[in-house]
Design an enzyme around this catalytic site. Structure first.
Site, PDB file in Angstrom:
ATOM      1  CG  HIS A 121     -21.368  26.045 -11.960  1.00 16.96           C
ATOM      2  ND1 HIS A 121     -21.478  27.308 -12.480  1.00 16.96           N
ATOM      3  CD2 HIS A 121     -20.116  25.983 -11.441  1.00 16.96           C
ATOM      4  CE1 HIS A 121     -20.348  27.979 -12.293  1.00 16.96           C
ATOM      5  NE2 HIS A 121     -19.504  27.202 -11.651  1.00 16.96           N
ATOM      6  CG  ASN A 193     -17.609  31.589 -13.454  1.00 18.11           C
ATOM      7  OD1 ASN A 193     -18.389  30.696 -13.765  1.00 18.11           O
ATOM      8  ND2 ASN A 193     -16.735  31.458 -12.480  1.00 18.11           N
ATOM      9  NE  ARG A 404     -12.348  25.619 -14.821  1.00 16.17           N
ATOM     10  CZ  ARG A 404     -12.946  26.477 -15.653  1.00 16.17           C
ATOM     11  NH1 ARG A 404     -12.279  27.527 -16.107  1.00 16.17           N
ATOM     12  NH2 ARG A 404     -14.190  26.291 -16.026  1.00 16.17           N
ATOM     13  CE1 TYR A 408     -13.589  22.400 -14.620  1.00 13.65           C
ATOM     14  CE2 TYR A 408     -15.832  22.521 -15.426  1.00 13.65           C
ATOM     15  CZ  TYR A 408     -14.782  23.076 -14.731  1.00 13.65           C
ATOM     16  OH  TYR A 408     -14.933  24.296 -14.135  1.00 13.65           O
ATOM     17  NE  ARG A 415     -22.741  16.559 -14.457  1.00 14.63           N
ATOM     18  CZ  ARG A 415     -23.589  16.881 -15.435  1.00 14.63           C
ATOM     19  NH1 ARG A 415     -24.875  16.863 -15.206  1.00 14.63           N
ATOM     20  NH2 ARG A 415     -23.132  17.228 -16.623  1.00 14.63           N
TER      21      ARG A 415
HETATM   22 FE1  HDD Z   1     -15.752  24.813 -12.594  1.00 14.55          FE
HETATM   23  C1  HDD Z   1     -18.642  23.205 -13.315  1.00 14.55           C
HETATM   24  C2  HDD Z   1     -16.818  27.556 -14.396  1.00 14.55           C
HETATM   25  C3  HDD Z   1     -12.970  26.564 -11.597  1.00 14.55           C
HETATM   26  C4  HDD Z   1     -14.547  22.041 -11.138  1.00 14.55           C
HETATM   27  N1  HDD Z   1     -17.418  25.292 -13.629  1.00 14.55           N
HETATM   28  C5  HDD Z   1     -18.501  24.488 -13.823  1.00 14.55           C
HETATM   29  C6  HDD Z   1     -19.474  25.166 -14.614  1.00 14.55           C
HETATM   30  C7  HDD Z   1     -18.962  26.398 -14.914  1.00 14.55           C
HETATM   31  C8  HDD Z   1     -17.664  26.462 -14.306  1.00 14.55           C
HETATM   32  C9  HDD Z   1     -19.621  27.485 -15.738  1.00 14.55           C
HETATM   33  C10 HDD Z   1     -20.836  24.625 -15.001  1.00 14.55           C
HETATM   34  C11 HDD Z   1     -20.789  23.935 -16.334  1.00 14.55           C
HETATM   35  C12 HDD Z   1     -22.171  23.436 -16.701  1.00 14.55           C
HETATM   36  O1  HDD Z   1     -23.049  24.282 -16.919  1.00 14.55           O
HETATM   37  O2  HDD Z   1     -22.347  22.226 -16.756  1.00 14.55           O
HETATM   38  N2  HDD Z   1     -15.073  26.713 -12.873  1.00 14.55           N
HETATM   39  C13 HDD Z   1     -15.602  27.643 -13.726  1.00 14.55           C
HETATM   40  C14 HDD Z   1     -14.697  28.764 -13.831  1.00 14.55           C
HETATM   41  C15 HDD Z   1     -13.618  28.484 -13.039  1.00 14.55           C
HETATM   42  C16 HDD Z   1     -13.848  27.185 -12.445  1.00 14.55           C
HETATM   43  C17 HDD Z   1     -14.935  29.993 -14.690  1.00 14.55           C
HETATM   44  C18 HDD Z   1     -12.386  29.293 -12.791  1.00 14.55           C
HETATM   45  C19 HDD Z   1     -11.960  30.222 -13.558  1.00 14.55           C
HETATM   46  N3  HDD Z   1     -14.086  24.397 -11.534  1.00 14.55           N
HETATM   47  C20 HDD Z   1     -13.032  25.234 -11.257  1.00 14.55           C
HETATM   48  C21 HDD Z   1     -11.981  24.510 -10.577  1.00 14.55           C
HETATM   49  C22 HDD Z   1     -12.422  23.216 -10.452  1.00 14.55           C
HETATM   50  C23 HDD Z   1     -13.738  23.168 -11.056  1.00 14.55           C
HETATM   51  C24 HDD Z   1     -10.666  25.103 -10.126  1.00 14.55           C
HETATM   52  C25 HDD Z   1     -11.755  22.017  -9.846  1.00 14.55           C
HETATM   53  C26 HDD Z   1     -10.497  21.869  -9.617  1.00 14.55           C
HETATM   54  N4  HDD Z   1     -16.514  22.968 -12.226  1.00 14.55           N
HETATM   55  C27 HDD Z   1     -15.809  21.971 -11.650  1.00 14.55           C
HETATM   56  C28 HDD Z   1     -16.553  20.667 -11.637  1.00 14.55           C
HETATM   57  C29 HDD Z   1     -17.866  21.022 -12.383  1.00 14.55           C
HETATM   58  C30 HDD Z   1     -17.703  22.503 -12.649  1.00 14.55           C
HETATM   59  C31 HDD Z   1     -16.682  20.011 -10.320  1.00 14.55           C
HETATM   60  C32 HDD Z   1     -19.196  20.638 -11.726  1.00 14.55           C
HETATM   61  C33 HDD Z   1     -20.040  20.049 -12.831  1.00 14.55           C
HETATM   62  C34 HDD Z   1     -19.146  19.907 -13.952  1.00 14.55           C
HETATM   63  O3  HDD Z   1     -17.911  20.376 -13.639  1.00 14.55           O
HETATM   64  O4  HDD Z   1     -19.413  19.430 -15.031  1.00 14.55           O
HETATM   65  O5  HDD Z   1     -15.821  19.700 -12.304  1.00 14.55           O
END
Ligand code: HDD
Length: 748
Positions: A121, A193, A404, A408, A415
């Site tokens: 993202h 999402n 999750r 996060y 970051r």
């Molecule tokens: Fe995630 C970012 C949505 C599963 C780990 N995720 C992130 C963002 C969104 C989502 C919208 C961007 C947030 C922003 O604008 O800063 N993610 C989802 C949805 C999921 C999902 C709807 C399943 C239903 N995500 C998911 C899993 C993991 C992560 C299973 C890890 C085990 N997601 C992350 C992350 C991020 C992230 C690596 C990257 C940047 C952040 O968190 O802040 O931790």
């Protein structure tokens, strides 16, 4: 959209052309101001009262404004500087001196201006707004934000998943829809999402699916795309990913705008009311403008000519006062021991519950009404976290959600460089904070007291644990089944095809064609034959006709299904076709020749503006159109392209302009007919193919027939009166496209 935005005509790299002779608009050289001026006024999110400094001095300067206080240029420690354009040298032509602190500070800070982009993202756009509760959720949740007319400030960040920070907006991808609610009881983050299902069922697989979707590790290509071997290798090997994959291959993978996207919390959450009773819910965001997408051809053109389209569209709409709105709704289920509904496992994030079985009940309205003042400080530094819950909202045991809850919090440490990212202005809660977290990198709070532990006698036992009257967060006492420790998944998570088939059968003929084309394109970009074969097998398990059409496109044999199709009932709510929506903010191109009827043109521009849409006049060259100069060209034949218009009107003849060169029309496949500018020929051909409404009026408008467009084709409106044509085109636009114009093979 009533007001033209200041950026709208920059889209095609073109400054807004004002008529010459308008007072104050003469070209004068920009002189450097010579007198100091008062500091910049505080930006809206920086306007907190001036606090005392730690030394007890009232500096009159808000630390949040520390970087922009006073009239004079200073170093970071506040010493005034008289010179910032020349480094300190030993003589005019001598070497630069190491003692030039101002030089080193300036360069060194610049060297560290970037922070790591989000691991997923990374590309996104944000906006501020407000959420207003309807009061309808009171019976199921005690959360204050759902109260009737309670207004809660929000910040939303939309994003693509796979691409880097600088990637194009119209990648075929899932979109993030993350909302931070700054409630009076603490911050709630709904990190969702634009698709209601996810690729995997267990968070331990997240690094695997993301490694497969990101560019290949050897060459770091392709950027922001799923059309490559590793992605389809993963998807075809993990049949649980097939449901999310078909959503990506559908029109939902290429939204027209963030404003026309639905949002989903994906997981099942738990709401708890004041009596402590719980229900299970799925969250839905419903856009007031309806769900609308672009075509793959449009996405590909746009990624070249306007890769920032979604970012620009959101900012322009808010700047123009056309505030986007979404209704938040919930599907409500009994919180029973099985946690299933009509046989659907509510803890499986690869499943939906059709809206026909459990209607979405509206609980509030979100309006985005303010653009960020600084992209880095707000959109880049905002940090979402599904752990941020408030009283009345709790999690379930969905294994994806559970993972999750770790990820996060963890990711922000690298970051945002340490544990105090919550103190960044955009992340600060609007509720009072009294935690016992101390110190750490980038600590900006100056804590008082001597006893940050509990209980204590030295600070009067502050801060006090909140009793029930103070409405604390309650960990819902969910029963925990006696079980054994194991790495296993429930049997109910093993059906990977019936809901994919339901999605497929719910699509209209046109949407099915698009999906088949998308699979054919993506698999056509894979090199490994075994990956294509495996995915074709999955397609056969979804629908044999789909598999046959894709296989033919790939020049491969179509396998038969290896699973028995279960009986599924289509869910009409999943289709984007067949509904009508408001046309607010939609863009209409008005193509004019060198000598248009000015009265007609002015009336058309005004009518479109009054209808809340955006008229964009496309003329042979920039500047005023016609003698009176009342209308100014927003685009020229050179800078306009079909993708930015939702409909096109042609006002009169459009002969070749002097800068038209043969060959410009090569993409349309044929030389432009005599008397028609080749770029208008290309524009009209594309707009027709993209099934957008087209209108023309007046006896002189021969452009449509010159472009070879059949005047009796669906969605092509001609007539004597401009006003009548505009009205008919506006009516057609309510359905977003003229769906009947798409060729349908009848094979799906
Ligand atoms: Fe995630 C970012 C949505 C599963 C780990 N995720 C992130 C963002 C969104 C989502 C919208 C961007 C947030 C922003 O604008 O800063 N993610 C989802 C949805 C999921 C999902 C709807 C399943 C239903 N995500 C998911 C899993 C993991 C992560 C299973 C890890 C085990 N997601 C992350 C992350 C991020 C992230 C690596 C990257 C940047 C952040 O968190 O802040 O931790």
């Amino acid at each position: 959209m009533r007001k033209r935005t200041k950026h709208s005509s920059e889209q095609a790299g073109e400054p807004t052309a004002m008529p010459p002779g308008v007072p104050g608009n003469e070209a004068v050289p920009v002189a450097e101001p010579t007198e100091p001026r008062p500091p910049l006024p505080p930006k809206p999110d920086q306007g907190t009262p001036a606090p005392m400094s730690p030394t007890g001095q009232d500096t009159g300067i808000d630390p949040a404004l520390n970087a922009q206080g006073g009239e004079y240029l200073t170093t970071a420690h506040g010493a005034r500087r008289s010179e910032t354009d020349r480094s300190l040298k030993a003589g005019t032509r001598g070497p630069v001196l190491l003692q030039d602190h101002h030089f080193r500070e300036k360069i060194s800070h610049f060297d560290h201006e970037r922070i790591p982009e989000r691991v997923v993202h990374a590309r996104g756009a944000g906006a501020h707004g407000v959420f207003r509760g309807y009061g309808t959720a009171g019976r199921i949740s005690s959360a204050a934000l759902f109260g009737k007319d309670v207004e809660t400030p929000v910040f939303v960040r939309f994003s693509t998943v796979l691409g880097s920070r600088g990637s194009a907006d119209l990648a075929r991808d899932t979109r993030g829809f993350a909302t931070k609610f700054y409630t009076s009881e603490g911050t709630w983050d709904l990190v969702g999402n634009n698709m209601p299902v996810f690729f995997i069922q267990d968070a331990i697989k997240f690094p695997d699916v993301i490694h497969a979707g990101k560019p290949h590790p050897d060459r770091e290509i392709p950027q922001a795309q799923s059309a490559h071997d590793t992605f389809w290798d993963f998807v075809s090997l993990h049949t649980e990913a097939q449901h999310h994959a078909i959503w990506n291959m559908s029109d939902r993978g290429i939204p027209r705008s963030f404003r026309t996207m639905e949002g989903f919390g994906v997981h099942t959450f738990r709401l708890v009311n004041d009596e402590g009773r719980s229900v299970l819910v799925k969250f839905h965001w419903k856009p007031k403008l309806g769900v609308h997408s672009v075509l793959w051809e449009e996405a590909q053109i746009t990624n070249g000519m306007d890769p920032d389209i979604h970012r620009r569209d959101l900012a322009d709409a808010i700047e123009a006062g056309a505030y986007p709105e979404w209704e938040l709704g919930v599907q409500v289920f009994e919180d029973n021991e099985e946690q299933t509904f009509e046989g659907i496992d509510l803890l499986d994030p690869t499943k939906i519950v059709p809206e026909e079985l459990a209607p979405v009940e509206p609980v509030g309205l979100m309006t985005l009404n303010r653009n960020p003042s600084n992209f880095f400080a707000e959109t880049e530094q905002v940090a979402f976290n599904p752990n941020n819950l408030v009283r009345g909202i709790d999690v379930t045991n969905d294994p994806l959600l559970q993972g999750r809850l770790f990820s996060y919090l963890d990711t922000q440490l690298s970051r945002l460089g340490g544990p105090n990212w919550i103190q960044l202005p955009i992340n600060r809660p609007h509720a009072p904070v009294n935690d016992m977290l101390r110190d750490g990198m980038h600590q900006t709070a100056v804590h008082s007291g001597v006893a940050p532990y509990h209980p204590n006698s030295l600070d009067g036992n502050n801060p006090f644990p909140a009793g029930e009257p103070a409405r604390p967060f309650i960990d819902f006492p969910a029963p925990v089944a006696a079980s054994v420790k194991e790495r296993a998944r429930p049997v109910s998570f093993e059906d990977h095809f019936s809901q994919v088939r339901m999605f497929w059968l719910s699509m209209s003929d046109v949407e099915k064609e698009h999906i088949a084309q998308a699979y054919t394109f993506e698999l056509g970009k894979c090199f490994e034959q075994s990956i294509r074969e495996r995915q074709l097998q999955c397609l056969a398990n979804i629908d044999e006709k789909l598999c046959a059409v894709v296989a033919e496109g790939l020049g491969m044999p179509a396998p038969g299904p290896t699973v028995k199709h279960s009986e599924v009932r289509p869910s009409p709510a999943l289709s984007q076709v067949g509904k009508e929506w408001p046309t607010d903010g939609r863009q209409i191109g008005i193509v004019v020749g060198p000598d248009p009827d000015e009265k007609d043109l002015l009336a058309v521009v005004t009518a479109i503006d009054d209808a809340g849409m955006v008229p964009l006049v496309v003329a042979p060259s920039g500047g005023p159109v016609g003698a009176s100069g009342k209308v100014v060209a927003h685009r020229t034949y050179l800078t306009a392209r079909s993708v930015e218009f939702d409909a096109v009107l042609v006002a009169g003849d459009t002969p070749a302009a002097p800068d038209a060169r043969p060959g410009l029309d090569a993409k349309a496949g044929a030389p432009a007919p005599a008397g028609l500018d080749p770029r208008v020929h290309l524009l009209l051909g594309e707009v027709f193919r993209q099934a957008k409404a087209i209108g023309a009026w007046g006896p002189r408008s021969r452009s449509l027939s010159a472009a070879g467009l059949p005047e009796d084709a669906p969605g092509v409106v001609t007539g004597k009166s401009a006003a009548a044509v505009v009205e008919q085109v506006a009516t057609l636009m309510k359905s977003h496209r003229v769906w009947e114009r798409f060729p349908v093979s009848g094979r799906l």
